[in-house]
Write a protein that holds these residues in place. Sequence first.
Motif, PDB file in Angstrom:
ATOM      1  N   CYS A  15       5.742   4.972   2.091  1.00 13.16           N
ATOM      2  CA  CYS A  15       5.650   6.367   1.658  1.00 13.16           C
ATOM      3  C   CYS A  15       7.056   6.754   1.191  1.00 13.16           C
ATOM      4  CB  CYS A  15       5.110   7.273   2.763  1.00 13.16           C
ATOM      5  SG  CYS A  15       6.182   7.422   4.208  1.00 13.16           S
ATOM      6  N   ARG A  16       7.418   8.020   1.264  1.00 18.15           N
ATOM      7  CA  ARG A  16       8.743   8.424   0.788  1.00 18.15           C
ATOM      8  C   ARG A  16       9.854   7.957   1.724  1.00 18.15           C
ATOM      9  NH1 ARG A  16       9.485  14.559   0.127  1.00 18.15           N
ATOM     10  NH2 ARG A  16       7.586  14.187  -1.025  1.00 18.15           N
ATOM     11  N   VAL A  17       9.732   8.283   3.025  1.00 17.54           N
ATOM     12  CA  VAL A  17      10.787   7.919   3.976  1.00 17.54           C
ATOM     13  C   VAL A  17      10.307   7.091   5.165  1.00 17.54           C
ATOM     14  CG1 VAL A  17      12.298   9.855   3.377  1.00 17.54           C
ATOM     15  CG2 VAL A  17      10.633  10.116   5.206  1.00 17.54           C
ATOM     16  N   GLY A  18       9.013   6.952   5.341  1.00 24.21           N
ATOM     17  CA  GLY A  18       8.501   6.102   6.411  1.00 24.21           C
ATOM     18  C   GLY A  18       7.636   6.768   7.456  1.00 24.21           C
ATOM     19  N   GLY A  19       7.510   8.082   7.435  1.00 20.55           N
ATOM     20  CA  GLY A  19       6.712   8.785   8.444  1.00 20.55           C
ATOM     21  C   GLY A  19       5.215   8.643   8.241  1.00 20.55           C
ATOM     22  N   ARG A  20       4.752   8.926   7.033  1.00 25.30           N
ATOM     23  CA  ARG A  20       3.315   8.815   6.754  1.00 25.30           C
ATOM     24  C   ARG A  20       2.865   7.363   6.838  1.00 25.30           C
ATOM     25  NH1 ARG A  20       3.388  12.026   1.162  1.00 25.30           N
ATOM     26  NH2 ARG A  20       5.511  11.234   1.275  1.00 25.30           N
ATOM     27  N   SER A  21       3.681   6.469   6.308  1.00 26.96           N
ATOM     28  CA  SER A  21       3.302   5.054   6.338  1.00 26.96           C
ATOM     29  C   SER A  21       3.249   4.535   7.772  1.00 26.96           C
ATOM     30  CB  SER A  21       4.232   4.218   5.464  1.00 26.96           C
ATOM     31  OG  SER A  21       5.589   4.437   5.770  1.00 26.96           O
ATOM     32  N   LEU A  56       0.861  -1.183   0.000  1.00 26.03           N
ATOM     33  CA  LEU A  56       0.000   0.000   0.000  1.00 26.03           C
ATOM     34  C   LEU A  56       0.893   1.228   0.000  1.00 26.03           C
ATOM     35  CD1 LEU A  56      -2.697   1.535   0.347  1.00 26.03           C
ATOM     36  CD2 LEU A  56      -2.428   1.207   2.829  1.00 26.03           C
ATOM     37  N   ASP A  57       0.777   2.045  -1.032  1.00 27.62           N
ATOM     38  CA  ASP A  57       1.562   3.275  -1.173  1.00 27.62           C
ATOM     39  C   ASP A  57       0.659   4.438  -0.781  1.00 27.62           C
ATOM     40  OD1 ASP A  57       2.918   5.584  -2.209  1.00 27.62           O
ATOM     41  OD2 ASP A  57       3.944   4.318  -3.683  1.00 27.62           O
ATOM     42  N   VAL A  58       1.043   5.179   0.274  1.00 27.13           N
ATOM     43  CA  VAL A  58       0.191   6.246   0.798  1.00 27.13           C
ATOM     44  C   VAL A  58       0.687   7.645   0.419  1.00 27.13           C
ATOM     45  CG1 VAL A  58      -0.673   4.821   2.698  1.00 27.13           C
ATOM     46  CG2 VAL A  58       1.342   6.256   3.072  1.00 27.13           C
ATOM     47  N   ARG A  59       1.580   7.719  -0.580  1.00 26.76           N
ATOM     48  CA  ARG A  59       2.093   9.026  -1.020  1.00 26.76           C
ATOM     49  C   ARG A  59       1.067   9.745  -1.887  1.00 26.76           C
ATOM     50  NH1 ARG A  59       7.070   7.770  -4.256  1.00 26.76           N
ATOM     51  NH2 ARG A  59       5.718   6.070  -4.933  1.00 26.76           N
ATOM     52  N   GLU A  60       1.364  10.989  -2.188  1.00 27.90           N
ATOM     53  CA  GLU A  60       0.476  11.803  -3.019  1.00 27.90           C
ATOM     54  C   GLU A  60       0.640  11.429  -4.494  1.00 27.90           C
ATOM     55  OE1 GLU A  60      -1.891  13.686  -1.693  1.00 27.90           O
ATOM     56  OE2 GLU A  60      -1.122  13.067   0.257  1.00 27.90           O
ATOM     57  N   GLN A  61      -0.302  11.887  -5.326  1.00 25.96           N
ATOM     58  CA  GLN A  61      -0.340  11.491  -6.734  1.00 25.96           C
ATOM     59  C   GLN A  61       0.951  11.800  -7.486  1.00 25.96           C
ATOM     60  OE1 GLN A  61      -3.156   9.827  -8.140  1.00 25.96           O
ATOM     61  NE2 GLN A  61      -1.619   9.370  -9.699  1.00 25.96           N
ATOM     62  N   ASP A  62       1.535  12.997  -7.278  1.00 28.43           N
ATOM     63  CA  ASP A  62       2.761  13.345  -8.014  1.00 28.43           C
ATOM     64  C   ASP A  62       3.922  12.438  -7.626  1.00 28.43           C
ATOM     65  OD1 ASP A  62       2.881  14.554  -5.467  1.00 28.43           O
ATOM     66  OD2 ASP A  62       4.036  16.263  -6.187  1.00 28.43           O
ATOM     67  N   ALA A  86      -0.339  -5.053   9.550  1.00 28.36           N
ATOM     68  CA  ALA A  86       0.319  -4.098   8.659  1.00 28.36           C
ATOM     69  C   ALA A  86       1.737  -3.847   9.141  1.00 28.36           C
ATOM     70  CB  ALA A  86      -0.466  -2.788   8.620  1.00 28.36           C
ATOM     71  N   LEU A  87       2.645  -3.654   8.182  1.00 28.62           N
ATOM     72  CA  LEU A  87       4.046  -3.390   8.498  1.00 28.62           C
ATOM     73  C   LEU A  87       4.519  -2.166   7.730  1.00 28.62           C
ATOM     74  CD1 LEU A  87       3.869  -6.835   7.931  1.00 28.62           C
ATOM     75  CD2 LEU A  87       5.853  -6.501   9.366  1.00 28.62           C
ATOM     76  N   ASN A  88       5.265  -1.322   8.408  1.00 29.74           N
ATOM     77  CA  ASN A  88       5.834  -0.127   7.792  1.00 29.74           C
ATOM     78  C   ASN A  88       7.130  -0.501   7.064  1.00 29.74           C
ATOM     79  OD1 ASN A  88       6.108   2.634   7.218  1.00 29.74           O
ATOM     80  ND2 ASN A  88       7.357   2.971   9.035  1.00 29.74           N
ATOM     81  N   VAL A  89       7.243  -0.099   5.802  1.00 25.06           N
ATOM     82  CA  VAL A  89       8.482  -0.344   5.061  1.00 25.06           C
ATOM     83  C   VAL A  89       9.495   0.695   5.524  1.00 25.06           C
ATOM     84  CG1 VAL A  89       9.574  -0.490   2.798  1.00 25.06           C
ATOM     85  CG2 VAL A  89       7.229  -1.332   3.106  1.00 25.06           C
ATOM     86  N   ASP A  90      10.471   0.249   6.294  1.00 25.91           N
ATOM     87  CA  ASP A  90      11.464   1.122   6.918  1.00 25.91           C
ATOM     88  C   ASP A  90      12.264   1.877   5.858  1.00 25.91           C
ATOM     89  OD1 ASP A  90      12.822   2.194   9.127  1.00 25.91           O
ATOM     90  OD2 ASP A  90      14.404   0.688   8.973  1.00 25.91           O
ATOM     91  N   GLY A  91      12.274   3.203   5.949  1.00 24.25           N
ATOM     92  CA  GLY A  91      13.021   4.020   4.998  1.00 24.25           C
ATOM     93  C   GLY A  91      12.249   4.345   3.734  1.00 24.25           C
ATOM     94  N   GLY A  92      11.042   3.812   3.602  1.00 24.83           N
ATOM     95  CA  GLY A  92      10.156   4.154   2.496  1.00 24.83           C
ATOM     96  C   GLY A  92      10.703   3.839   1.111  1.00 24.83           C
ATOM     97  N   MET A  93      10.240   4.619   0.136  1.00 24.53           N
ATOM     98  CA  MET A  93      10.637   4.398  -1.253  1.00 24.53           C
ATOM     99  C   MET A  93      12.119   4.682  -1.480  1.00 24.53           C
ATOM    100  SD  MET A  93       8.239   2.987  -2.977  1.00 24.53           S
ATOM    101  CE  MET A  93       8.880   3.193  -4.647  1.00 24.53           C
ATOM    102  N   TYR A  94      12.714   5.557  -0.656  1.00 22.52           N
ATOM    103  CA  TYR A  94      14.158   5.777  -0.781  1.00 22.52           C
ATOM    104  C   TYR A  94      14.901   4.485  -0.470  1.00 22.52           C
ATOM    105  CZ  TYR A  94      13.879  10.831  -1.448  1.00 22.52           C
ATOM    106  OH  TYR A  94      13.635  12.083  -1.956  1.00 22.52           O
TER     107      TYR A  94
END
Length: 109
Positions: A61-67, A21-27, A81-89
């Motif tokens: 998410c991008r770095v893990g805060g929103r996720s 599940l990707d919770v980032r914004e559309q852009d 649910a599990l947070n992907v540590d460090g996000g998409m980076y």
Amino acid sequence: MFDAAVPTVDAASVPADGALLDVREQDEWDAGHVDGAVHIPIGQVVARLGELPEDPLYVVCRVGGRSAQVVQYLVAQGREALNVDGGMYAWEAAGRPMVSSSGSQAFVL
């Protein structure tokens, strides 16, 4: 501040067939995302709970805060649910595949 008890997983450890599940914004999604991930921006998660795939959910998410916030919410709702540590980076750094909406080179925005 985030609860230290948020379940996390390293980007390299997310199964290739895991429900992401990707919770980032559309852009951010358009620039680069995981093919097959479900995209629901953080502000829409509560309203779109019925669209979530089966557990366990890997949230990014991008770095893990929103996720991390979304994972806390989902766990409180009884979901696994599990947070992907460090996000998409971290995903990109681990060499995991990404695609862009435009078909151009994917990157993390």
